[in-house]
Design a protein around this motif. Sequence first.
Motif, PDB file in Angstrom:
ATOM      1  N   LEU A  53      53.846  46.871  48.962  1.00 16.83           N
ATOM      2  CA  LEU A  53      53.242  47.806  48.023  1.00 16.83           C
ATOM      3  C   LEU A  53      52.287  48.764  48.732  1.00 16.83           C
ATOM      4  O   LEU A  53      52.274  49.965  48.441  1.00 16.83           O
ATOM      5  N   GLU A  54      51.514  48.266  49.674  1.00 21.88           N
ATOM      6  CA  GLU A  54      50.598  49.136  50.420  1.00 21.88           C
ATOM      7  C   GLU A  54      51.359  50.149  51.270  1.00 21.88           C
ATOM      8  O   GLU A  54      50.950  51.310  51.371  1.00 21.88           O
ATOM      9  N   THR A  55      52.466  49.732  51.846  1.00 24.69           N
ATOM     10  CA  THR A  55      53.294  50.647  52.632  1.00 24.69           C
ATOM     11  C   THR A  55      53.819  51.788  51.769  1.00 24.69           C
ATOM     12  O   THR A  55      53.959  52.920  52.235  1.00 24.69           O
ATOM     13  N   ALA A  56      54.061  51.486  50.493  1.00 22.85           N
ATOM     14  CA  ALA A  56      54.559  52.496  49.557  1.00 22.85           C
ATOM     15  C   ALA A  56      53.445  53.388  49.006  1.00 22.85           C
ATOM     16  O   ALA A  56      53.722  54.320  48.262  1.00 22.85           O
ATOM     17  N   GLY A  57      52.182  53.096  49.361  1.00 24.82           N
ATOM     18  CA  GLY A  57      51.091  53.958  48.935  1.00 24.82           C
ATOM     19  C   GLY A  57      50.121  53.375  47.931  1.00 24.82           C
ATOM     20  O   GLY A  57      49.260  54.088  47.418  1.00 24.82           O
ATOM     21  N   ILE A  58      50.217  52.094  47.657  1.00 17.44           N
ATOM     22  CA  ILE A  58      49.306  51.453  46.717  1.00 17.44           C
ATOM     23  C   ILE A  58      48.022  51.032  47.432  1.00 17.44           C
ATOM     24  O   ILE A  58      48.065  50.532  48.545  1.00 17.44           O
ATOM     25  N   VAL A  59      46.895  51.255  46.769  1.00 14.63           N
ATOM     26  CA  VAL A  59      45.601  50.763  47.237  1.00 14.63           C
ATOM     27  C   VAL A  59      45.128  49.736  46.207  1.00 14.63           C
ATOM     28  O   VAL A  59      45.063  50.039  45.007  1.00 14.63           O
ATOM     29  N   PHE A  60      44.820  48.540  46.663  1.00 17.78           N
ATOM     30  CA  PHE A  60      44.333  47.488  45.761  1.00 17.78           C
ATOM     31  C   PHE A  60      42.816  47.583  45.652  1.00 17.78           C
ATOM     32  O   PHE A  60      42.117  47.693  46.653  1.00 17.78           O
ATOM     33  N   ILE A  61      42.331  47.561  44.420  1.00 16.23           N
ATOM     34  CA  ILE A  61      40.902  47.662  44.137  1.00 16.23           C
ATOM     35  C   ILE A  61      40.434  46.293  43.660  1.00 16.23           C
ATOM     36  O   ILE A  61      40.892  45.803  42.627  1.00 16.23           O
ATOM     37  N   PRO A  62      39.516  45.666  44.413  1.00 15.37           N
ATOM     38  CA  PRO A  62      39.050  44.335  44.011  1.00 15.37           C
ATOM     39  C   PRO A  62      38.167  44.395  42.762  1.00 15.37           C
ATOM     40  O   PRO A  62      37.584  45.437  42.443  1.00 15.37           O
ATOM     41  N   GLU A  63      38.061  43.268  42.083  1.00 12.09           N
ATOM     42  CA  GLU A  63      37.198  43.172  40.913  1.00 12.09           C
ATOM     43  C   GLU A  63      35.770  43.524  41.318  1.00 12.09           C
ATOM     44  O   GLU A  63      35.314  43.168  42.398  1.00 12.09           O
ATOM     45  N   GLY A  64      35.081  44.249  40.460  1.00 14.47           N
ATOM     46  CA  GLY A  64      33.711  44.630  40.725  1.00 14.47           C
ATOM     47  C   GLY A  64      33.561  45.906  41.535  1.00 14.47           C
ATOM     48  O   GLY A  64      32.455  46.308  41.870  1.00 14.47           O
ATOM     49  N   GLN A  65      34.664  46.548  41.860  1.00 10.89           N
ATOM     50  CA  GLN A  65      34.626  47.800  42.619  1.00 10.89           C
ATOM     51  C   GLN A  65      35.218  48.902  41.752  1.00 10.89           C
ATOM     52  O   GLN A  65      36.198  48.664  41.078  1.00 10.89           O
ATOM     53  N   PRO A  66      34.741  50.050  41.707  1.00 11.08           N
ATOM     54  CA  PRO A  66      33.526  50.530  42.356  1.00 11.08           C
ATOM     55  C   PRO A  66      32.261  50.217  41.575  1.00 11.08           C
ATOM     56  O   PRO A  66      31.176  50.469  42.057  1.00 11.08           O
ATOM     57  N   SER A  67      32.388  49.650  40.355  1.00  4.23           N
ATOM     58  CA  SER A  67      31.189  49.305  39.595  1.00  4.23           C
ATOM     59  C   SER A  67      31.203  47.806  39.309  1.00  4.23           C
ATOM     60  O   SER A  67      32.267  47.186  39.272  1.00  4.23           O
ATOM     61  N   PRO A  68      30.042  47.191  39.097  1.00  6.72           N
ATOM     62  CA  PRO A  68      29.964  45.742  38.907  1.00  6.72           C
ATOM     63  C   PRO A  68      30.786  45.224  37.731  1.00  6.72           C
ATOM     64  O   PRO A  68      31.227  44.082  37.755  1.00  6.72           O
ATOM     65  N   ASP A  69      31.008  46.049  36.722  1.00  2.53           N
ATOM     66  CA  ASP A  69      31.751  45.592  35.548  1.00  2.53           C
ATOM     67  C   ASP A  69      33.234  45.980  35.601  1.00  2.53           C
ATOM     68  O   ASP A  69      33.969  45.758  34.648  1.00  2.53           O
ATOM     69  N   GLY A  70      33.681  46.543  36.711  1.00  3.56           N
ATOM     70  CA  GLY A  70      35.076  46.954  36.840  1.00  3.56           C
ATOM     71  C   GLY A  70      36.005  45.780  37.159  1.00  3.56           C
ATOM     72  O   GLY A  70      35.651  44.899  37.930  1.00  3.56           O
ATOM     73  N   GLY A  71      37.157  45.781  36.540  1.00  5.92           N
ATOM     74  CA  GLY A  71      38.146  44.752  36.824  1.00  5.92           C
ATOM     75  C   GLY A  71      39.000  45.139  38.014  1.00  5.92           C
ATOM     76  O   GLY A  71      38.949  46.266  38.509  1.00  5.92           O
ATOM     77  N   ALA A  72      39.782  44.195  38.501  1.00  3.49           N
ATOM     78  CA  ALA A  72      40.699  44.454  39.601  1.00  3.49           C
ATOM     79  C   ALA A  72      41.727  45.480  39.146  1.00  3.49           C
ATOM     80  O   ALA A  72      42.103  45.539  37.971  1.00  3.49           O
ATOM     81  N   GLY A  73      42.185  46.310  40.084  1.00  3.82           N
ATOM     82  CA  GLY A  73      43.170  47.329  39.734  1.00  3.82           C
ATOM     83  C   GLY A  73      43.911  47.847  40.941  1.00  3.82           C
ATOM     84  O   GLY A  73      43.848  47.258  42.019  1.00  3.82           O
ATOM     85  N   VAL A  74      44.623  48.943  40.736  1.00  8.35           N
ATOM     86  CA  VAL A  74      45.381  49.595  41.807  1.00  8.35           C
ATOM     87  C   VAL A  74      45.293  51.101  41.625  1.00  8.35           C
ATOM     88  O   VAL A  74      44.969  51.590  40.544  1.00  8.35           O
TER      89      VAL A  74
END
Length: 80
Positions: A53-74
């Motif tokens: 997925l990363e090779t195809a251009g996906i960036v994984f966003i960990p929980e709490g990023q970029p704000s403390p209440d943000g959930g994990a995403g892509v």
Amino acid sequence: MITRQQVKMARAALGWGVRELAEKAGVTANTVSRFENGADAYGETLGRIQRALETAGIVFIPEGQPSPDGGAGVRLKAGA
């Protein structure tokens, strides 16, 4: 480690089905489906899926990023 929800979101962002991700990751479609539906997967298997997925251009966003209440995403890398 990536979550099943992130894998689903990443596939949707790329317009990939389970079979396409499986082929690109070198795993079976059944493995991808089982993981997305709640089954555990080995670390190496998840690593293969994440790298594909990363090779195809996906960036994984960990929980709490970029704000403390943000959930994990892509998100897609610019130009992907």
